[in-house]
Design an enzyme around this catalytic site. Structure first.
Site, PDB file in Angstrom:
ATOM      1  N   PRO A 118       0.407   2.954  -4.212  1.00  0.00           N
ATOM      2  CA  PRO A 118      -0.598   2.636  -5.674  1.00  0.00           C
ATOM      3  C   PRO A 118      -1.222   4.043  -6.111  1.00  0.00           C
ATOM      4  CG  PRO A 118      -2.055   2.251  -3.814  1.00  0.00           C
ATOM      5  CD  PRO A 118      -0.713   3.045  -3.391  1.00  0.00           C
ATOM      6  N   CYS A 119      -0.140   4.354  -7.103  1.00  0.00           N
ATOM      7  CA  CYS A 119      -0.581   6.183  -7.938  1.00  0.00           C
ATOM      8  C   CYS A 119      -0.891   5.434  -9.361  1.00  0.00           C
ATOM      9  CB  CYS A 119       1.007   6.529  -8.050  1.00  0.00           C
ATOM     10  SG  CYS A 119       1.712   5.656  -9.356  1.00  0.00           S
TER      11      CYS A 119
END
Length: 155
Positions: A118-119
């Site tokens: 989850p950047c």
């Protein structure tokens, strides 16, 4: 790809083999396939559950091919809790080198595993939504999906 809260995000492309998923990307173009290889079906199922607000983490095998540094940065992203954000500076500090902030941001930008790593949960120090390869509007949508604001009742 539709989310339960509505809105079209694009077509997801999932690439991998028996050793795990190597790439999950999204684009505005493409054709959705109905033939999904057995080893990718769990990824498709879990992503659909995420969009249906029934999943907050992923358990399928990942196998991205990148540098050791990128792998280290991406591993730190998985530790950001669902519905929470951190800054690039906090991520750099957590990795032990505050001066590596640009390299960390660059590695985030090369993350090949959309949503699962989850950047999108990493934001600017001023709270701004910066640096998302999938487009800032998708980053905003994902963060709102993970942390929806609810109308409070006055009564």
């Amino acid at each position: 790809m539709w989310g339960s809260s509505g809105g079209y995000l694009g077509i997801a492309a999932i690439t991998g083999d028996e050793n795990g998923v190597a790439i999950i990307s999204v684009s505005d173009e493409g054709i959705a396939s109905t033939e999904i290889p057995l080893f990718l079906q769990i990824a498709v199922q879990q992503l659909q559950e995420y969009f249906d607000s029934k999943r907050t983490d992923f358990t399928f095998l990942l196998n991205p091919k990148r540098t050791e540094f990128q792998q280290k940065v991406w591993k730190s992203l998985v530790n950001i809790p669902f519905g929470k954000t951190i800054t690039y500076l906090e991520q750099s500090k957590g990795l032990g080198d505050v001066k590596a902030i640009r390299a960390v941001a660059s590695a985030n930008g090369k993350n090949p595993l959309w949503i699962v790593v989850p950047c999108h949960r990493v934001i600017g120090s001023d709270g701004s939504l910066t640096g998302y390869a999938g487009g800032i509007w998708r980053k905003k949508w994902l963060l709102e999906h993970e942390n929806p604001t609810t109308q409070q009742s006055l009564f």
